[in-house]
Write a protein that holds these residues in place. Structure first.
Motif, PDB file in Angstrom:
ATOM      1  N   ALA A  34       4.038  -1.034   4.103  1.00 32.40           N
ATOM      2  CA  ALA A  34       2.689  -1.147   4.646  1.00 32.40           C
ATOM      3  C   ALA A  34       1.807  -1.897   3.663  1.00 32.40           C
ATOM      4  CB  ALA A  34       2.110   0.240   4.912  1.00 32.40           C
ATOM      5  N   GLN A  58       0.832  -1.201   0.000  1.00 35.99           N
ATOM      6  CA  GLN A  58       0.000   0.000   0.000  1.00 35.99           C
ATOM      7  C   GLN A  58       0.872   1.258   0.000  1.00 35.99           C
ATOM      8  OE1 GLN A  58      -2.588   0.160   3.404  1.00 35.99           O
ATOM      9  NE2 GLN A  58      -4.007   1.597   2.460  1.00 35.99           N
ATOM     10  N   ASP A  59       1.974   1.193   0.734  1.00 35.35           N
ATOM     11  CA  ASP A  59       2.829   2.372   0.869  1.00 35.35           C
ATOM     12  C   ASP A  59       4.151   1.918   1.472  1.00 35.35           C
ATOM     13  OD1 ASP A  59       3.579   5.021   0.757  1.00 35.35           O
ATOM     14  OD2 ASP A  59       1.829   5.754   1.859  1.00 35.35           O
ATOM     15  N   ALA A  95      -0.348  -4.923   7.944  1.00 34.12           N
ATOM     16  CA  ALA A  95       0.990  -5.200   8.451  1.00 34.12           C
ATOM     17  C   ALA A  95       1.932  -4.041   8.164  1.00 34.12           C
ATOM     18  CB  ALA A  95       1.526  -6.482   7.818  1.00 34.12           C
ATOM     19  N   ALA A  96       3.019  -3.981   8.948  1.00 35.68           N
ATOM     20  CA  ALA A  96       4.136  -3.071   8.696  1.00 35.68           C
ATOM     21  C   ALA A  96       5.366  -3.965   8.623  1.00 35.68           C
ATOM     22  CB  ALA A  96       4.250  -2.037   9.811  1.00 35.68           C
ATOM     23  N   ARG A 151       4.302   0.712  -4.139  1.00 38.11           N
ATOM     24  CA  ARG A 151       2.851   0.482  -4.096  1.00 38.11           C
ATOM     25  C   ARG A 151       2.415  -0.244  -5.369  1.00 38.11           C
ATOM     26  NH1 ARG A 151      -2.057   2.900  -1.932  1.00 38.11           N
ATOM     27  NH2 ARG A 151      -3.695   2.923  -3.508  1.00 38.11           N
ATOM     28  N   ALA A 200       6.800  -4.635  12.153  1.00 42.23           N
ATOM     29  CA  ALA A 200       6.823  -3.481  13.048  1.00 42.23           C
ATOM     30  C   ALA A 200       5.411  -3.239  13.565  1.00 42.23           C
ATOM     31  CB  ALA A 200       7.351  -2.257  12.308  1.00 42.23           C
ATOM     32  N   GLY A 201       5.305  -2.435  14.635  1.00 41.94           N
ATOM     33  CA  GLY A 201       3.985  -2.123  15.161  1.00 41.94           C
ATOM     34  C   GLY A 201       4.071  -1.221  16.371  1.00 41.94           C
ATOM     35  N   ILE A 254       9.786   0.703   5.962  1.00 41.37           N
ATOM     36  CA  ILE A 254       8.654  -0.116   6.395  1.00 41.37           C
ATOM     37  C   ILE A 254       7.627  -0.209   5.284  1.00 41.37           C
ATOM     38  CG2 ILE A 254       6.696  -0.187   7.995  1.00 41.37           C
ATOM     39  CD1 ILE A 254       8.585   0.738  10.152  1.00 41.37           C
ATOM     40  N   TYR A 313       7.045   3.470   4.164  1.00 43.94           N
ATOM     41  CA  TYR A 313       7.411   4.551   5.078  1.00 43.94           C
ATOM     42  C   TYR A 313       8.872   4.393   5.463  1.00 43.94           C
ATOM     43  CZ  TYR A 313       2.347   4.058   5.727  1.00 43.94           C
ATOM     44  OH  TYR A 313       1.003   3.904   5.530  1.00 43.94           O
ATOM     45  N   ARG A 314       9.524   5.519   5.717  1.00 43.84           N
ATOM     46  CA  ARG A 314      10.849   5.441   6.322  1.00 43.84           C
ATOM     47  C   ARG A 314      10.722   5.978   7.741  1.00 43.84           C
ATOM     48  NH1 ARG A 314      15.899   4.246   5.540  1.00 43.84           N
ATOM     49  NH2 ARG A 314      15.675   3.564   3.394  1.00 43.84           N
ATOM     50  N   ILE A 315      10.859   5.085   8.707  1.00 44.89           N
ATOM     51  CA  ILE A 315      10.672   5.469  10.104  1.00 44.89           C
ATOM     52  C   ILE A 315      11.900   5.031  10.887  1.00 44.89           C
ATOM     53  CG2 ILE A 315       9.254   5.152  12.163  1.00 44.89           C
ATOM     54  CD1 ILE A 315       6.886   4.567  10.284  1.00 44.89           C
TER      55      ILE A 315
END
Lengths: 266, 639
Positions: free
Chosen positions: B260, B248-249, B304-305, B316, B289-290, B258, B251-253
């Protein structure tokens, strides 16, 4: 997935939040400081692994209860939120043909419109639910608003199988409603399960409590002995009083709420 | 709604520990459907009243709202909250109501019945497996009702409870009820829907909703509520199915990338390997992750992550899936489709197709049949009308990972968008098309081509003609072999180097290891294409006579030979004509069910979009066809 229906609601909300974040930029969330929008903030932290990646906005009439402002000051810090205070124009600027309480509520509509015009948000996340009010029952998870913020209830988009129309009309924006399928009881059960903080005005004091938190001038507490979260859940499982019974603006005229919403109210 | 802010009654005493501690079961979603004024909303409003579920003051507010419009107490106003809905006595948009019966928690989705509002019906019904159909006892199930049922079936509804409403207006006549019931049972059966119960009712009188009808002593079946309470719960088997997660996407965290995505099916945990489609990469899950806690396991339905163990670029629209049970990769598939757009949907129409988060341009390649509202028969039609349901072929601009909806519903369905708006959707049947994943294998990098010392021009000069591939494609019985052999004779007699590759001959040797699955048919054609290209290289005119039903296979054969040496000839005829000829008796066996995967019967044929030559063997006899084909090849290949 386990049998707890809260899991399905939670996962649906997270999916909507992530889809909005991906497809609607810039994006913001309205944080009225009530139980529903606190739940939204919580869900956003879950969706984005702890951090809310967009601003949270209070449409500030200056008329919130002091307890509500205190709650805000504490959790902006504790939750590390990118908080935006959006002052609402005075009541004189609202549609004079609306009944008095609806006019007071319409201040928020104007505040929201100004903010969207200023910051050019493509998406705004709100904590409304279908069961709160029958007109909100007709909403979509992603609901377009035109350049004037109006809701075209007769021409709503098709939503199915997790596909949404996340495309703002020219000059307009999309209202994102992750909690649409939740009930008031679901929200309280979730708050209890997750340990989400909430403003103490929801708990009964002297035989009354707020079931729905609005401005001081147009919101009244309802009779209740529910002084704990468990008592609230027990009360809701059996009550026949509507949640927004304490919201004056809903009850002035049959069409008042629909008029507010068509003009851009939450 | 007109009750004063503090006008509600005192909340009743707490219901006790149950309500607080027991996690309630998820409500069973039931879509309410039926003809525009057969009384759906009224029935639901009255049902809520009979079950004593309306909020305090609601009945008084309804009475007031009804009075203002000069109508008797209108139960539909419980649901039809919009002013326009009340003024016009019609449901415009979908709404959802929790209905708590003594034994079951239901989520009833009230969807509009009006034919212009099908998109709202679709929005309401898309996540339900059960429907409550309301039918007027006087008029019975009409075309619109049957169309709704067909649509609901496509959306995933399986079990139906029918309320034959307004029985008071037909004096509770048993024969009338039986007639309506029998017609409905027949329609439901034709659509593959289970008629869970068909009960008589009167919303206005509140009869046979919760209390048995004193008006109809002949009725010994269940009340409507009892029928709804006994609807089966069809649990989703998502977690037991192979893994599917659309990205879906990303992320950089905190320095981690990550990914998604929601699990449409299967489970996922650290250490699992996944295949990323439509590419061919594999990756290993380092962690989930969560927040506030990272989960150990994600199951179907979870968002999920995912953290992969190396820094691979994921986007995506990619699909992470179980490497040992992946979906099919194909740009083309058949589908049962519903169309909500304006005007008819005609072949050639371009739209955007979305499966999960994947988005790709697509074209309607063919309409095979549409469902007729009146008869529920499949009828031939050139286009899909507004609100229509049809069997079609879709062709996408890129390879797509698809599952058959019958096995993996969540990744076996799609929506169609036009200018950003969702205008249709459908469920996929790709069983007749080959998985093209194997063909994506690239030649080894350590190969070095050795140059010939004889140039193509020298071969052409000596033979007096150029080498080429004459590729005949068409249904079995269209006349490919007849034409191929006649052409071979003619060219040979002219002194040309010519050879025909024919289906059964090749399958006896080169392709003896192949069967007739879509993948084997694809491989059969791939080898024939490569061999034909080598013949052309050698200076020979190579004629091929294979059904070669898939457009992509023929495109590959063209690429192997080189586009200028490849002549695609469509030997055109229709199934009925070919079936009448049936030179090998194959159609007869296919119709008898002893031969599976027969092109044109239960397996698709994609006609060429732009053949170099088309020969219609229905209109032209063999001699004329051979003449034309021969003249064409001579003109193209003469040295």
């Amino acid at each position: 997935m386990s049998a707890d229906p809260l899991d399905a609601l939670e996962q649906h909300a997270i999916h909507v939040l992530r889809e909005a974040y991906r497809r609607l930029q810039p994006l913001a969330m309205l944080w009225s400081l009530g139980k529903d929008s606190n739940t939204l903030v919580w869900l956003a932290r879950k969706a984005f692994v702890g951090r809310v990646p967009f601003p949270v906005i209070l449409l500030d009439t200056g008329n919130e209860f002091p307890e509500v402002y205190a709650f805000r000051d504490r959790y902006v810090r504790e939750w590390g939120l990118d908080y935006v205070d959006a002052p609402c124009p005075p009541v004189e600027e609202t549609d004079a043909s609306l009944p008095p309480a609806a006019r007071a509520a319409a201040r928020k509509t104007l505040g929201l419109k100004r903010l969207i015009a200023q910051r050019r948000y493509a998406g705004v996340i709100l904590g409304i639910r279908r069961d709160e009010q029958p007109v909100r029952g007709k909403e979509r998870a992603m609901s377009p608003r035109d350049a004037e913020g109006r809701w075209h209830v007769r021409a709503q988009p098709t939503e199915l199988w997790g596909h949404y129309e996340a495309a703002p009309p020219p000059g307009g924006h999309v209202r994102v409603h992750p909690l649409l399928a939740w009930t008031e009881l679901d929200v309280w059960r979730y708050i209890k399960r997750e340990g989400i903080p909430f403003c103490e005005l929801y708990l009964a004091r002297d035989g009354k409590r707020f079931r729905s938190l609005g401005e001081r001038d147009i919101t009244a507490p309802v009779p209740s002995g529910a002084d704990s979260i468990d008592a609230i859940i027990a009360e809701l499982a059996s009550t026949r009083t509507e949640e927004r019974a304490g919201r004056a603006m809903d009850h002035e005229r049959e069409d008042a709420f629909e008029r507010l919403r068509s003009a851009g109210y939450m | 709604m007109s009750s004063a802010p503090s006008g509600g009654p005192e909340p009743e005493a707490a219901a006790g520990a149950d309500a607080v501690h027991a996690a309630p079961a998820a409500p069973l979603a039931v879509c309410l459907a039926g003809h525009v004024d057969h009384g759906k909303s009224s029935l639901l409003g009255r049902l809520l009243h009979e079950l004593d579920l309306l909020p305090a003051g609601k009945v008084a507010a309804l009475a007031a709202a009804s009075d203002r419009r000069g109508v008797p107490l209108e139960w539909s106003f419980v649901l039809d909250a919009l002013q326009l809905e009340r003024d016009q006595a019609i449901t415009l948009d979908t709404t959802r109501v929790r209905v708590r019966t003594p034994r079951r928690d239901l989520l009833v989705i009230d969807a509009p019945g009006h034919r212009e509002l099908l998109r709202n019906l679709v929005t309401g019904a898309a996540d339900t497996q059960s429907a409550l159909l309301v039918v007027d006892a006087a008029s019975g199930a009409q075309a619109q009702t049957r169309r709704h049922l067909a649509l609901l079936r496509l959306l995933g509804v399986r079990d139906v409870v029918v309320a034959v409403n307004k029985m008071d207006l037909v004096d509770w006549r048993e024969d009338r009820f039986r007639a309506v019931r029998d017609a409905l049972a027949d329609a439901l059966a034709r659509l593959g829907l289970a008629a869970h119960a068909i009960v008589p009712a009167s919303a206005r009188a509140g009869a046979n909703l919760v209390r048995p009808p004193s008006e109809a002593p002949w009725w010994s079946g269940p009340t409507l509520v009892a029928a709804l309470e006994s609807l089966p719960e069809r649990a989703a088997a998502g977690a037991a199915l192979p893994l599917r997660v659309y990205v879906q996407d990303v992320y950089r965290i905190d320095g981690r990338r990550i990914v998604a995505g929601r699990l449409d099916s299967g489970t996922l945990a650290a250490g699992d390997r996944v295949l990323l489609l439509p590419g061919t990469r594999e990756a290993r899950v380092a962690a989930l992750a969560g927040w506030p806690l990272a989960p150990q396991l994600a199951v179907a339905g979870d968002n999920a992550a995912i953290v992969f163990d190396e820094e691979i670029v994921v986007e995506r629209g990619e699909l992470a899936c179980a490497p040992d049970d992946p979906p099919k990769l194909t740009p083309v598939f058949d589908a049962d489709l519903f169309w909500l757009g304006h005007g008819a949907l005609a072949p050639g129409r371009r739209l955007v197709l979305r499966i999960g988060t994947r988005e790709v341009g697509a074209q309607l390649a063919a309409v095979h049949h549409v469902l007729d509202d009146a008869s529920l028969e499949r009828i031939d039609a050139p286009v899909v009308g507004e609100g229509g349901v049809a069997r079609v072929t879709l062709r996408c601009d890129a390879l797509l990972a698809v599952d058959d909806a019958a096995r993996l519903p969540a990744t076996g369905r799609f929506v169609l968008a036009d200018d950003g708006a969702i205008v249709g959707g459908g469920v996929i049947d790709a069983s007749g098309y080959p998985d093209q994943r194997r063909l994506r294998a690239r030649p080894r990098a350590d190969l070095t081509a050795v140059r010939h010392h004889v140039q193509p021009e020298e071969r052409t000069a000596r033979a007096g003609h150029a080498g080429a591939v004459v590729w005949l494609t068409g249904l079995s019985g269209a006349g490919k072999s007849t034409l191929a052999m006649a052409l071979e004779r003619r060219l040979f007699d002219l002194g040309w180097s010519v050879y025909t590759l024919d289906g059964d001959n090749v399958r006896g040797g080169l392709n003896a290891d192949l069967g007739f699955s879509p993948e084997d048919r694809q491989e059969n054609i791939r080898r024939v294409g490569e061999v034909a290209a080598l013949f052309a290289d050698a200076g020979v005119v190579c004629i091929t006579a294979f059904i070669s039903p898939y457009r992509d296979d023929r495109a590959r054969a063209r690429a192997a030979a080189g586009p200028r040496r490849f002549l695609e000839v469509h030997v055109d005829s229709d199934v009925a004509t070919c079936e009448a000829r049936d030179p090998k008796g194959l159609y007869r066996r296919a119709r008898a069910g002893t031969l599976k995967g027969m092109t044109g019967v239960d397996s698709p044929y994609e006609p060429p979009e732009a053949a170099d030559l088309t020969i219609d063997t229905r209109r032209e006899d063999v001699a004329a066809s051979v003449e034309r084909l021969c003249a064409f090849v001579l003109a193209q290949c003469r040295g």
